[in-house]
Design an enzyme around this catalytic site. Structure first.
Site, PDB file in Angstrom:
ATOM      1  N   LYS A 165      39.039  -3.183 -49.648  1.00  0.00           N
ATOM      2  CA  LYS A 165      38.359  -3.165 -50.952  1.00  0.00           C
ATOM      3  C   LYS A 165      37.662  -1.826 -51.239  1.00  0.00           C
ATOM      4  O   LYS A 165      37.613  -1.387 -52.380  1.00  0.00           O
ATOM      5  CB  LYS A 165      37.357  -4.322 -51.046  1.00  0.00           C
ATOM      6  N   ASP A 210      34.737 -10.482 -57.496  1.00  0.00           N
ATOM      7  CA  ASP A 210      33.962 -11.343 -56.589  1.00  0.00           C
ATOM      8  C   ASP A 210      32.568 -11.568 -57.169  1.00  0.00           C
ATOM      9  O   ASP A 210      31.960 -12.629 -56.968  1.00  0.00           O
ATOM     10  CB  ASP A 210      33.813 -10.686 -55.202  1.00  0.00           C
TER      11      ASP A 210
HETATM   12  N1  LIG Z   1      35.051 -17.282 -51.499  1.00  0.00           N
HETATM   13  C1  LIG Z   1      35.404 -16.077 -51.881  1.00  0.00           C
HETATM   14  O1  LIG Z   1      35.915 -15.847 -52.970  1.00  0.00           O
HETATM   15  C2  LIG Z   1      35.152 -14.918 -50.971  1.00  0.00           C
HETATM   16  C3  LIG Z   1      35.136 -13.617 -51.479  1.00  0.00           C
HETATM   17  C4  LIG Z   1      34.887 -12.564 -50.600  1.00  0.00           C
HETATM   18  C5  LIG Z   1      34.673 -12.836 -49.250  1.00  0.00           C
HETATM   19  N2  LIG Z   1      34.694 -14.114 -48.805  1.00  0.00           N
HETATM   20  C6  LIG Z   1      34.475 -14.418 -47.393  1.00  0.00           C
HETATM   21  O2  LIG Z   1      33.252 -13.818 -46.980  1.00  0.00           O
HETATM   22  C7  LIG Z   1      33.332 -13.489 -45.582  1.00  0.00           C
HETATM   23  C8  LIG Z   1      32.874 -12.074 -45.362  1.00  0.00           C
HETATM   24  O3  LIG Z   1      33.744 -11.162 -45.994  1.00  0.00           O
HETATM   25  P1  LIG Z   1      33.399  -9.605 -45.996  1.00  0.00           P
HETATM   26  O4  LIG Z   1      34.386  -8.960 -46.889  1.00  0.00           O
HETATM   27  O5  LIG Z   1      31.955  -9.381 -46.267  1.00  0.00           O
HETATM   28  O6  LIG Z   1      33.679  -9.219 -44.453  1.00  0.00           O
HETATM   29  P2  LIG Z   1      33.055  -8.015 -43.640  1.00  0.00           P
HETATM   30  O7  LIG Z   1      32.780  -6.855 -44.530  1.00  0.00           O
HETATM   31  O8  LIG Z   1      33.942  -7.847 -42.457  1.00  0.00           O
HETATM   32  O9  LIG Z   1      31.608  -8.569 -43.152  1.00  0.00           O
HETATM   33  C9  LIG Z   1      31.528  -9.601 -42.201  1.00  0.00           C
HETATM   34  C10 LIG Z   1      30.076 -10.062 -42.074  1.00  0.00           C
HETATM   35  O10 LIG Z   1      30.038 -11.134 -41.134  1.00  0.00           O
HETATM   36  C11 LIG Z   1      29.159 -10.795 -40.060  1.00  0.00           C
HETATM   37  N3  LIG Z   1      29.679 -11.337 -38.801  1.00  0.00           N
HETATM   38  C12 LIG Z   1      30.952 -11.294 -38.369  1.00  0.00           C
HETATM   39  N4  LIG Z   1      31.046 -11.895 -37.163  1.00  0.00           N
HETATM   40  C13 LIG Z   1      29.783 -12.303 -36.830  1.00  0.00           C
HETATM   41  C14 LIG Z   1      29.235 -12.977 -35.700  1.00  0.00           C
HETATM   42  N5  LIG Z   1      29.984 -13.340 -34.664  1.00  0.00           N
HETATM   43  N6  LIG Z   1      27.909 -13.255 -35.705  1.00  0.00           N
HETATM   44  C15 LIG Z   1      27.131 -12.875 -36.755  1.00  0.00           C
HETATM   45  N7  LIG Z   1      27.594 -12.237 -37.854  1.00  0.00           N
HETATM   46  C16 LIG Z   1      28.914 -11.948 -37.883  1.00  0.00           C
HETATM   47  C17 LIG Z   1      29.139  -9.284 -40.027  1.00  0.00           C
HETATM   48  O11 LIG Z   1      28.001  -8.834 -39.359  1.00  0.00           O
HETATM   49  P3  LIG Z   1      27.940  -7.339 -38.753  1.00  0.00           P
HETATM   50  O12 LIG Z   1      27.587  -6.437 -39.908  1.00  0.00           O
HETATM   51  O13 LIG Z   1      26.877  -7.421 -37.726  1.00  0.00           O
HETATM   52  O14 LIG Z   1      29.292  -7.039 -38.192  1.00  0.00           O
HETATM   53  C18 LIG Z   1      29.121  -8.986 -41.538  1.00  0.00           C
HETATM   54  O15 LIG Z   1      27.849  -9.184 -42.064  1.00  0.00           O
HETATM   55  C19 LIG Z   1      34.792 -13.718 -45.181  1.00  0.00           C
HETATM   56  O16 LIG Z   1      34.852 -14.974 -44.545  1.00  0.00           O
HETATM   57  C20 LIG Z   1      35.532 -13.793 -46.495  1.00  0.00           C
HETATM   58  O17 LIG Z   1      36.684 -14.617 -46.407  1.00  0.00           O
HETATM   59  C21 LIG Z   1      34.923 -15.157 -49.636  1.00  0.00           C
END
Ligand SMILES: NC(=O)c1ccc[n+]([C@@H]2O[C@H](COP(=O)([O-])OP(=O)(O)OC[C@H]3O[C@@H](n4cnc5c(N)ncnc54)[C@H](OP(=O)(O)O)[C@@H]3O)[C@@H](O)[C@H]2O)c1
Length: 301
Positions: free
Chosen positions: A63, A100
């Site tokens: 993104k 989003d």
């Molecule tokens: N429903 C929807 O339309 C929609 C839209 C967008 C995203 N999402 C969902 O939102 C989620 C995040 O997406 P993103 O784009 O933000 O991903 P991202 O940029 O990779 O961020 C992941 C986040 O999760 C945290 N995390 C990952 N593993 C962890 C663990 N074991 N313990 C604690 N924290 C952990 C990370 O913390 P750190 O910074 O410490 O690594 C970070 O804050 C995904 O599941 C995605 O599918 C849904």
């Protein structure tokens, strides 16, 4: 001529976006197709700039890269630095949006959550959290506390919101962000949250811990509602946990459908997206999929 759209990401094999968009094209009688393409980082710009696609969506992990490929980034892209939807304008320039942001706004509204004046605890500080902070501030929340495993990333998210408010040259906005957006190491004693919003990826893989135990510590009995951006047939474990405690809770499916519907309306201005048909297609597609595998920590849009 058939208009072609694609989802660019890696992985994309579990994506339910093609099902949602195909259902919409059928309802609207559009001669268009939508496919999911597993895309390497250095392919993102060239594919977006290529002539064969009229537009598309972008999911993890591209993104931010997609935002940089745009000649005409929309306001939400400029605010978040992330693009999940792009299209080619009649003059050939690439335009893009971050739907989003609107998807979350739409889902919260369907949830019956009124952001104005609300106190929010945001779990996570990744790309989805950027969209959340922007949507929540635009919605007029009174505070957003960001709790993330990596505090530096939460601080960077706050700094970004602050810089964006300063760029807009609005002293009132800058003050509101400076006062209202805080980084926390844990929910603090005495805090009451109208909403706890999970934007971490926890819940995608079976066996993941809960993003936050709502029955322990300062948050116990002090959470009005829970929203999980992660979605799963039957609700994520965290959604079930919240409901088990009597907390009103909603998963991320409506946000997903919302961002898709808003994307479609960018590609076909003046054609309202058939939200319910897209949602039905998403639910059917999700139900037909096997559950997450242990360690399979990603499900794309
Ligand atoms: N429903 C929807 O339309 C929609 C839209 C967008 C995203 N999402 C969902 O939102 C989620 C995040 O997406 P993103 O784009 O933000 O991903 P991202 O940029 O990779 O961020 C992941 C986040 O999760 C945290 N995390 C990952 N593993 C962890 C663990 N074991 N313990 C604690 N924290 C952990 C990370 O913390 P750190 O910074 O410490 O690594 C970070 O804050 C995904 O599941 C995605 O599918 C849904």
């Amino acid at each position: 001529m058939t208009l072609r759209f694609a989802l660019l990401g890696d992985p994309v094999r579990h994506s339910i976006s093609p099902a949602m968009h195909r259902a919409a094209f059928e309802v609207l009688g559009l001669d268009a197709e939508y496919t999911a393409r597993r895309t390497a980082p250095d392919e993102v710009g060239p594919i977006m700039q290529g002539a064969d696609l009229a537009g598309g969506n972008v999911t993890l992990p591209h993104k931010l890269r997609a935002a940089r490929a745009l000649a005409r980034p929309g306001a939400a892209v400029r605010a978040t630095g992330a693009c999940n939807c792009w299209w080619r304008r009649p003059d050939g320039e690439l335009a893009g949006d971050n739907t989003d942001v609107g998807g979350l706004r739409l889902a919260l509204s369907r949830f019956g959550f009124e952001p104005r004046g609300a106190r929010v605890l945001l779990l996570g500080a990744g790309g989805a959290a950027r969209a959340a902070v922007h949507a929540l501030l635009e919605g007029g929340v009174s505070s957003v506390e960001i709790l993330n495993r990596t505090p530096a990333r939460a601080q960077a998210l706050r700094d970004r919101a602050l810089a964006h408010a300063a760029e807009a040259d609005s002293a009132a906005d800058t003050h509101r962000v400076a006062e209202g957006v805080r980084v926390v190491a844990a929910p603090h004693a005495g805090a009451t949250y109208d909403l706890v919003l999970n934007s971490t990826s926890l819940g995608l893989a079976s066996g993941d811990p809960l993003p936050l135990d709502l029955d322990r510590g300062a948050v116990r009995g002090r959470c009005g509602a829970a929203f999980d951006m992660v979605y799963a047939a039957g609700g994520t474990a965290w959604i079930r946990h919240a409901r088990g405690l009597g907390i009103r809770a909603m998963g991320g499916l409506d946000m997903l459908v919302g961002q898709a519907a808003l994307s479609l309306e960018r590609w076909f201005p003046g054609r309202p997206a058939p939200f319910e048909a897209m949602r039905e297609a998403a639910v059917a597609e999700l139900a037909s999929r096997p559950g997450p595998e242990p360690g399979d920590g990603s499900r794309p849009a």
